[in-house]
Scaffold this motif. Structure first.
Motif, PDB file in Angstrom:
ATOM      1  N   VAL A  60       1.121  -1.437   0.326  1.00  0.00           N
ATOM      2  CA  VAL A  60       0.251  -0.098   0.013  1.00  0.00           C
ATOM      3  C   VAL A  60       0.654   0.921  -0.395  1.00  0.00           C
ATOM      4  CG1 VAL A  60      -1.717   1.495   1.183  1.00  0.00           C
ATOM      5  CG2 VAL A  60      -1.692  -0.963   1.315  1.00  0.00           C
ATOM      6  N   LYS A  61       0.377   2.345  -1.353  1.00  0.00           N
ATOM      7  CA  LYS A  61       1.482   3.277  -0.732  1.00  0.00           C
ATOM      8  C   LYS A  61       0.715   4.676  -1.780  1.00  0.00           C
ATOM      9  CE  LYS A  61       3.568   1.789  -5.788  1.00  0.00           C
ATOM     10  NZ  LYS A  61       4.455   1.700  -6.058  1.00  0.00           N
ATOM     11  N   ASP A  62       1.333   6.001  -1.118  1.00  0.00           N
ATOM     12  CA  ASP A  62       0.402   7.067  -1.569  1.00  0.00           C
ATOM     13  C   ASP A  62      -0.695   6.819  -1.360  1.00  0.00           C
ATOM     14  OD1 ASP A  62       3.452   7.840  -2.747  1.00  0.00           O
ATOM     15  OD2 ASP A  62       2.120   7.365  -4.829  1.00  0.00           O
ATOM     16  N   VAL A  63      -1.727   6.213  -0.008  1.00  0.00           N
ATOM     17  CA  VAL A  63      -2.527   6.825   0.714  1.00  0.00           C
ATOM     18  C   VAL A  63      -3.602   7.957   0.462  1.00  0.00           C
ATOM     19  CG1 VAL A  63      -4.084   5.829   2.535  1.00  0.00           C
ATOM     20  CG2 VAL A  63      -2.360   4.610   1.691  1.00  0.00           C
ATOM     21  N   GLN A  64      -2.382   8.793   1.323  1.00  0.00           N
ATOM     22  CA  GLN A  64      -3.066  10.253   1.171  1.00  0.00           C
ATOM     23  C   GLN A  64      -3.699  11.055   0.067  1.00  0.00           C
ATOM     24  OE1 GLN A  64      -4.003  11.898   4.010  1.00  0.00           O
ATOM     25  NE2 GLN A  64      -2.522  10.134   5.468  1.00  0.00           N
ATOM     26  N   LYS A  65      -2.663  10.154  -1.474  1.00  0.00           N
ATOM     27  CA  LYS A  65      -2.815  11.343  -2.367  1.00  0.00           C
ATOM     28  C   LYS A  65      -4.124  10.477  -3.159  1.00  0.00           C
ATOM     29  CE  LYS A  65       0.276  10.767  -6.228  1.00  0.00           C
ATOM     30  NZ  LYS A  65       1.111  10.912  -6.250  1.00  0.00           N
ATOM     31  N   GLY A 105      -8.045   4.374  -6.195  1.00  0.00           N
ATOM     32  CA  GLY A 105      -6.687   4.666  -6.905  1.00  0.00           C
ATOM     33  C   GLY A 105      -5.702   3.465  -7.534  1.00  0.00           C
ATOM     34  N   SER A 106      -5.086   4.252  -7.395  1.00  0.00           N
ATOM     35  CA  SER A 106      -4.069   2.726  -7.610  1.00  0.00           C
ATOM     36  C   SER A 106      -2.965   3.055  -6.081  1.00  0.00           C
ATOM     37  CB  SER A 106      -3.123   3.778  -9.004  1.00  0.00           C
ATOM     38  OG  SER A 106      -2.969   4.595  -8.342  1.00  0.00           O
ATOM     39  N   ALA A 107      -3.320   3.090  -5.332  1.00  0.00           N
ATOM     40  CA  ALA A 107      -2.109   2.516  -3.727  1.00  0.00           C
ATOM     41  C   ALA A 107      -2.448   1.310  -3.933  1.00  0.00           C
ATOM     42  CB  ALA A 107      -3.776   3.611  -3.087  1.00  0.00           C
ATOM     43  N   ILE A 108      -2.900   0.861  -4.639  1.00  0.00           N
ATOM     44  CA  ILE A 108      -2.203  -0.710  -4.245  1.00  0.00           C
ATOM     45  C   ILE A 108      -1.835  -1.171  -5.391  1.00  0.00           C
ATOM     46  CG2 ILE A 108      -3.241  -2.808  -4.026  1.00  0.00           C
ATOM     47  CD1 ILE A 108      -4.283  -0.858  -1.911  1.00  0.00           C
ATOM     48  N   SER A 109      -1.000  -2.334  -4.612  1.00  0.00           N
ATOM     49  CA  SER A 109       0.267  -2.471  -6.260  1.00  0.00           C
ATOM     50  C   SER A 109       0.877  -3.973  -5.925  1.00  0.00           C
ATOM     51  CB  SER A 109       1.303  -1.450  -6.528  1.00  0.00           C
ATOM     52  OG  SER A 109       1.844  -1.220  -5.209  1.00  0.00           O
ATOM     53  N   ASP A 110       1.674  -4.389  -6.771  1.00  0.00           N
ATOM     54  CA  ASP A 110       2.143  -6.279  -6.191  1.00  0.00           C
ATOM     55  C   ASP A 110       3.656  -5.696  -5.677  1.00  0.00           C
ATOM     56  OD1 ASP A 110       3.527  -5.932  -8.703  1.00  0.00           O
ATOM     57  OD2 ASP A 110       2.882  -7.177  -9.485  1.00  0.00           O
ATOM     58  N   ASN A 111       3.919  -6.559  -4.420  1.00  0.00           N
ATOM     59  CA  ASN A 111       4.931  -6.606  -4.087  1.00  0.00           C
ATOM     60  C   ASN A 111       6.025  -6.123  -4.510  1.00  0.00           C
ATOM     61  OD1 ASN A 111       5.177  -5.568  -0.926  1.00  0.00           O
ATOM     62  ND2 ASN A 111       6.452  -8.103  -0.400  1.00  0.00           N
ATOM     63  N   ASN A 112       6.211  -7.456  -5.463  1.00  0.00           N
ATOM     64  CA  ASN A 112       7.453  -7.633  -6.515  1.00  0.00           C
ATOM     65  C   ASN A 112       8.170  -6.477  -7.374  1.00  0.00           C
ATOM     66  OD1 ASN A 112       8.208  -9.494  -4.326  1.00  0.00           O
ATOM     67  ND2 ASN A 112       7.402 -11.342  -6.077  1.00  0.00           N
ATOM     68  N   GLU A 113       6.557  -6.286  -8.379  1.00  0.00           N
ATOM     69  CA  GLU A 113       7.526  -5.643  -9.349  1.00  0.00           C
ATOM     70  C   GLU A 113       6.276  -4.129  -9.670  1.00  0.00           C
ATOM     71  OE1 GLU A 113       9.147  -6.543 -11.752  1.00  0.00           O
ATOM     72  OE2 GLU A 113       9.390  -8.392 -11.067  1.00  0.00           O
ATOM     73  N   GLY A 114       5.316  -4.019  -8.234  1.00  0.00           N
ATOM     74  CA  GLY A 114       5.002  -2.790  -7.812  1.00  0.00           C
ATOM     75  C   GLY A 114       3.823  -2.454  -9.438  1.00  0.00           C
ATOM     76  N   ASN A 115       3.517  -3.617 -10.042  1.00  0.00           N
ATOM     77  CA  ASN A 115       2.138  -3.497 -10.850  1.00  0.00           C
ATOM     78  C   ASN A 115       0.659  -2.866  -9.953  1.00  0.00           C
ATOM     79  OD1 ASN A 115       3.787  -4.241 -13.084  1.00  0.00           O
ATOM     80  ND2 ASN A 115       3.951  -6.340 -12.477  1.00  0.00           N
ATOM     81  N   PRO A 116       0.560  -1.671 -10.602  1.00  0.00           N
ATOM     82  CA  PRO A 116      -0.463  -0.827  -9.151  1.00  0.00           C
ATOM     83  C   PRO A 116      -1.827  -1.537  -9.762  1.00  0.00           C
ATOM     84  CG  PRO A 116       0.421   0.860 -11.388  1.00  0.00           C
ATOM     85  CD  PRO A 116       1.175  -0.681 -11.579  1.00  0.00           C
ATOM     86  N   SER A 147      -7.651  19.477 -20.978  1.00  0.00           N
ATOM     87  CA  SER A 147      -8.399  18.788 -19.738  1.00  0.00           C
ATOM     88  C   SER A 147      -7.682  19.101 -18.585  1.00  0.00           C
ATOM     89  CB  SER A 147      -8.133  17.279 -20.328  1.00  0.00           C
ATOM     90  OG  SER A 147      -6.663  17.083 -20.560  1.00  0.00           O
ATOM     91  N   VAL A 148      -8.508  18.808 -17.483  1.00  0.00           N
ATOM     92  CA  VAL A 148      -7.953  18.891 -16.049  1.00  0.00           C
ATOM     93  C   VAL A 148      -7.942  17.985 -15.606  1.00  0.00           C
ATOM     94  CG1 VAL A 148      -8.468  20.253 -14.400  1.00  0.00           C
ATOM     95  CG2 VAL A 148      -8.775  20.867 -16.143  1.00  0.00           C
ATOM     96  N   SER A 149      -6.664  17.172 -15.100  1.00  0.00           N
ATOM     97  CA  SER A 149      -6.867  15.830 -14.498  1.00  0.00           C
ATOM     98  C   SER A 149      -6.773  15.909 -13.158  1.00  0.00           C
ATOM     99  CB  SER A 149      -5.022  15.341 -14.979  1.00  0.00           C
ATOM    100  OG  SER A 149      -3.984  16.161 -15.108  1.00  0.00           O
ATOM    101  N   ARG A 150      -7.307  14.601 -12.829  1.00  0.00           N
ATOM    102  CA  ARG A 150      -7.244  14.332 -11.227  1.00  0.00           C
ATOM    103  C   ARG A 150      -7.254  14.961 -10.783  1.00  0.00           C
ATOM    104  NH1 ARG A 150      -5.642   9.050 -10.125  1.00  0.00           N
ATOM    105  NH2 ARG A 150      -5.018   9.730  -7.992  1.00  0.00           N
ATOM    106  N   THR A 151      -8.906  16.043 -10.972  1.00  0.00           N
ATOM    107  CA  THR A 151      -9.503  17.051 -10.199  1.00  0.00           C
ATOM    108  C   THR A 151     -10.443  16.029  -9.553  1.00  0.00           C
ATOM    109  OG1 THR A 151     -10.382  17.475 -12.372  1.00  0.00           O
ATOM    110  CG2 THR A 151      -9.071  18.609 -11.749  1.00  0.00           C
TER     111      THR A 151
END
Length: 196
Positions: A60-65, A105-116, A147-151
């Motif tokens: 789990v990473k970047d949870v706040q974002k 979002g993409s907070a979950i990724s695999d442990n080895n390669e980091g595929n979100p 376009s406005v992304s991630r709003t």
């Protein structure tokens, strides 16, 4: 003869690094959820912990974002890893007869390669049904014509707000009923809207 045979057998094997297979490019796959996605009649005062199990170990990473809830909760849910899964702990009292979505979002990724695992959502309701109306659109910057992304896009139930002539203070006085987020290309899909 025995010494010669032992020496011959030990010299035949050579130490090499295992070659392995092709690089893992696939995101983790959900294999189990407790409770199930789209569960109804969740307790408002004591919501259960949510366990989502995957086919491989995850991080789990970047949870706040990345993580947001719709509607917004006063305290953000807590995410922890357990085995090959994650535990989502809701730390807020929920509203009655309301459909909630926890967007990871993409907070979950695999442990080895980091595929979100992109666009991961868990939806549940404190009432006897899950709201299912959808609305899509496109966000654009009128100055740049791009376009406005991630709003974030906020939705309010029609006719639920007081009339404020001259100055619209809605966003300061009341939290939205549903929240959506635009993707990198500006397109958004708001899900689980309440029928009017």
């Amino acid at each position: 003869v025995l010494l010669f045979g032992a020496a011959l057998l030990t010299k035949c094997a050579s130490t090499m690094t295992p070659q392995g297979g092709p690089k893992d490019t696939l995101p983790p796959v959900i294999v189990n959820m407790v409770p199930d996605n789209f569960t109804t009649n969740i307790d408002t005062l004591h919501p259960p912990k949510i366990y989502i199990e995957f086919n491989e170990y995850v991080q789990v990473k970047d949870v706040q974002k990345e993580l947001y809830t719709s509607p917004a909760m006063k305290k953000q849910p807590l995410l922890t890893t357990r085995g090959k899964g994650i535990v989502i702990t809701i730390r807020d009292t929920l509203k009655e007869n309301t459909t909630y979505a926890i967007d990871l979002g993409s907070a979950i990724s695999d442990n080895n390669e980091g595929n979100p695992l992109n666009a991961m959502r868990f939806v549940f309701s404190t009432g006897d049904k899950v709201d299912s109306i959808m609305c899509s659109g496109y966000t654009a910057d009128s100055y740049k014509a791009d376009s406005v992304s991630r709003t974030f896009i906020w939705f309010y139930i029609a006719d639920s707000l007081p009339n404020t002539p001259g100055y619209d203070s809605t966003i300061f006085n009341r939290k939205p009923d549903v929240i959506a987020r635009a993707q990198n290309n500006g397109i958004f899909i708001a899900q689980n809207l309440k029928p009017v």
